[in-house]
Scaffold this motif. Structure first.
Motif, mmCIF file in Angstrom:
data_model
loop_
_atom_site.group_PDB
_atom_site.id
_atom_site.type_symbol
_atom_site.label_atom_id
_atom_site.label_comp_id
_atom_site.label_asym_id
_atom_site.label_seq_id
_atom_site.Cartn_x
_atom_site.Cartn_y
_atom_site.Cartn_z
ATOM 1 N N THR A 241 0.849 -1.194 0.000
ATOM 2 C CA THR A 241 0.000 0.000 0.000
ATOM 3 C C THR A 241 0.885 1.245 0.000
ATOM 4 O OG1 THR A 241 -1.767 1.178 1.144
ATOM 5 C CG2 THR A 241 -0.201 0.008 2.530
ATOM 6 N N LEU A 243 0.693 5.411 0.805
ATOM 7 C CA LEU A 243 -0.044 6.570 1.320
ATOM 8 C C LEU A 243 0.434 7.809 0.578
ATOM 9 C CD1 LEU A 243 -2.074 7.571 3.506
ATOM 10 C CD2 LEU A 243 -0.071 8.031 4.933
ATOM 11 N N ARG A 328 -4.801 7.033 -0.976
ATOM 12 C CA ARG A 328 -4.046 5.791 -0.811
ATOM 13 C C ARG A 328 -4.227 4.890 -2.025
ATOM 14 N NH1 ARG A 328 -1.705 3.077 3.472
ATOM 15 N NH2 ARG A 328 -2.517 4.431 5.110
#
Length: 581
Positions: A241, A243, A328
């Motif tokens: 992931t 951000l 995100r």
């Protein structure tokens, strides 16, 4: 005799007395010495009686040809009432005679090469003789009785016919196949024993073959390779992931999942606009996906965040208000992502992709909580909307089944196996007690939750596949995007009947699962189409009100913001997400 003469004389006297002037003039003109003039006064010979001469008073009429010389008869005439001459029969229809016209040109014809008389010839026999003539140069003479065929009963290369004994191209085919077999090197059954074109030059002693030990080693290596390849394909992609915002939490410790209070709109779930208006212009473009966007979902209740899945295998979370940044990116699928679905609170969401995996993500941290698969491609996924069943979800699979998982245990707890094609959509209705599914089998089925037998089955011969279904805000109607370029409306309560008065047309969607949506006040219906246009219909009249060119490629989804009067979000296969107002 004398009596007859006297009677004649008296008759002449009587006529003279009646027409005195006429007799005077006639007597003046008659010459007494002219024998012809006095002939009628002479007595007839003995034994003869006087007879009246028959006169034809009709005028003399000319022959038709002498009057209309060279006129042509109408070719469509079936009967001619006179005898026409040769010149009349063969005179030109229009204009003068063509001096260069040959007899062949003058002859009637019903096809390009001449006149073909209707003949009762079997199509197969004709084709057989034509092919024989083109291959061998001879064919049967059609003018000769076929039962008495001799060497003279052929036309073309008669010698060749005698040599081949008059065989046709179909009858002599077996020789050709035998020859071909010999050339190619044997029957198909002997393929296992075929050692290649150089085998006849090699000696059995010189052939290099692996020993038994080497053969075992080779088999082990091949087995490992196959296993490794299969494992790599089966293994789920690594989850990551990214951000994109500087601070994940604000000064009060609230994350981006918290709805903003300074956007000028009440984002509470009970805030529904009284009246909606048509969007007119584009006010923002979210660009970040490198390939087409497949689905978009707004954050539950507030709608301040937008989740998008794409064919670039990524899922992105965007802000709808303020700076409209990308918050995100979720990376964890090895193939295109097909569908996404938030839970009721928005803290988690599910993603379904063509890599055959369903993954449960944490919306705030970006962590992949768990993954699910049954080795089939999931086409759609939905959480059960009931608060006490948030751990359960259903997915429509490519193997015609609807599979129900429990996210706590990761196990399949129910299978709904009644469809005859891949399942495209799942929509919860009737206070979440039931759900409706559509499939490639062109049917619509209604299921009770946790009961694997459909209690309602809707399928008509005229129905098409419906790969996109949306429930109306009031929960009464289902809008189904049909593949015959129509949006059909079914009742979502009790009968699930088709509303024939509400059919929305005028757009082209055949082949694409373009998502439909309603305005919050149920005034309008919106949908994308294959041309990249955003179409807006009036709900009451079903008239197409407005059409906007939204995307360069297919406009696959359109969402009307639940708390805004005129804000519509669209996404397309050009990789862009656009906001309209």
């Amino acid at each position: 005799m004398s009596a007859a003469i006297s009677s004649l004389v008296s008759y002449g006297n009587d006529s003279d007395s009646e027409n005195e002037s006429e007799s005077n003039t006639s007597s003046d003109n008659v010459d007494p010495m002219d024998p012809d003039a006095m002939a009628h006064l002479k007595p007839l010979p003995c034994g003869q009686s006087m007879s009246l001469t028959v006169l034809n008073s009709a005028p003399e009429v000319a022959v038709k040809e002498s009057v209309e010389t060279g006129t042509h008869l109408d070719p469509s005439l079936k009967e001619v009432t006179h005898n026409p001459t040769f010149e009349t029969l063969f005179a030109p229809e229009f204009g003068p005679m063509n001096p260069y016209k040959t007899q062949q040109m003058a002859a009637p014809r019903n096809m390009l090469s001449g006149y073909a008389e209707p003949a009762h010839v079997n199509d197969f026999m004709f084709e057989q003789q034509r092919r024989t003539f083109s291959t061998f140069g001879y064919a049967l003479d059609p003018s000769v009785d076929t039962h008495q065929v001799s060497s003279t009963g052929f036309i073309g290369a008669v010698d060749e016919a005698e040599k081949n004994k008059g065989l046709t191209v179909f009858e002599s085919g077996h020789k050709k196949s035998e020859k071909r077999k010999k050339i190619k090197g044997g029957d198909a059954e002997e393929i296992d024993n075929f050692l290649g074109p150089w085998a006849k030059y090699a000696d059995e002693k010189d052939l290099a073959k692996p020993s038994e030990e080497e053969k075992k080693e080779l088999d082990e290596i091949l087995a490992k390779r196959q296993k490794k390849g299969r494992n790599e394909e089966d293994a789920p992609a690594e989850e990551k992931t990214v951000l994109h915002v500087k601070d994940m939490y604000d000064y009060q410790g609230r994350s981006y999942l918290h709805a903003p209070q300074d956007v000028g709109t009440n984002l509470r779930s009970d805030n529904i606009p009284d009246k909606c208006y048509l969007p007119k212009k584009q006010i923002h473009v979210w660009s970040g996906h490198t390939k087409g966007v497949s689905a978009i979902r707004l954050f539950p209740s507030s709608g301040h965040l937008l989740l998008s899945s794409s064919m670039d295998c990524k899922i992105k979370l965007w802000e709808v208000y303020n700076e409209r940044r990308c918050v995100r990116t979720f990376i964890g699928h090895s193939k295109a992502v097909r569908d996404i679905c938030f839970n009721n609170s928005g803290t988690q969401f599910l993603s379904a992709a063509y890599d055959r995996y369903l993954k449960l993500w944490d919306s705030e941290t970006g962590q992949c909580i768990s993954r699910f698969t049954n080795r089939k491609v999931p086409y759609c996924v939905k959480f059960n909307p009931d608060e006490d069943k948030q751990s359960l979800f259903v997915a429509g699979m490519s193997d015609k089944k609807i599979v129900q998982w429990d996210s706590r245990t990761g196990e399949v707890v129910q299978e709904y196996d009644r469809h005859l094609g891949a399942v495209n959509t799942i929509t919860f209705v009737d206070e979440n007690r039931r759900f409706v599914s559509t499939s490639d089998d062109k049917s619509l089925r209604v299921w009770e939750w946790d009961i694997p037998v459909d209690f309602k089955y809707i399928a008509e011969p005229s129905m098409h596949s419906m790969p996109a279904v949306t429930l109306s805000p009031n929960g009464k109607w289902l809008a189904c995007q049909s593949m015959d370029n129509q949006i059909l409306i079914f009742g979502a309560q009790n009968r699930f009947r088709l509303n024939k008065k509400k059919i929305f047309k005028g757009h082209m969607v055949a082949g694409y699962a373009c998502q439909v949506d309603f305005s919050p006040d149920m005034s309008y219906v919106v949908s994308g189409d294959a041309d990249g246009k955003l179409n807006i219909w009036d709900w009451k009249t079903t008239k197409l009100y407005h059409r906007i060119k939204a995307h360069d490629k297919v406009c696959i989804s359109a969402l009307w913001h639940p708390h805004e009067t005129s804000k519509v979000i669209t996404c397309g296969w050009d990789g862009q997400i656009k906001l309209w107002d």
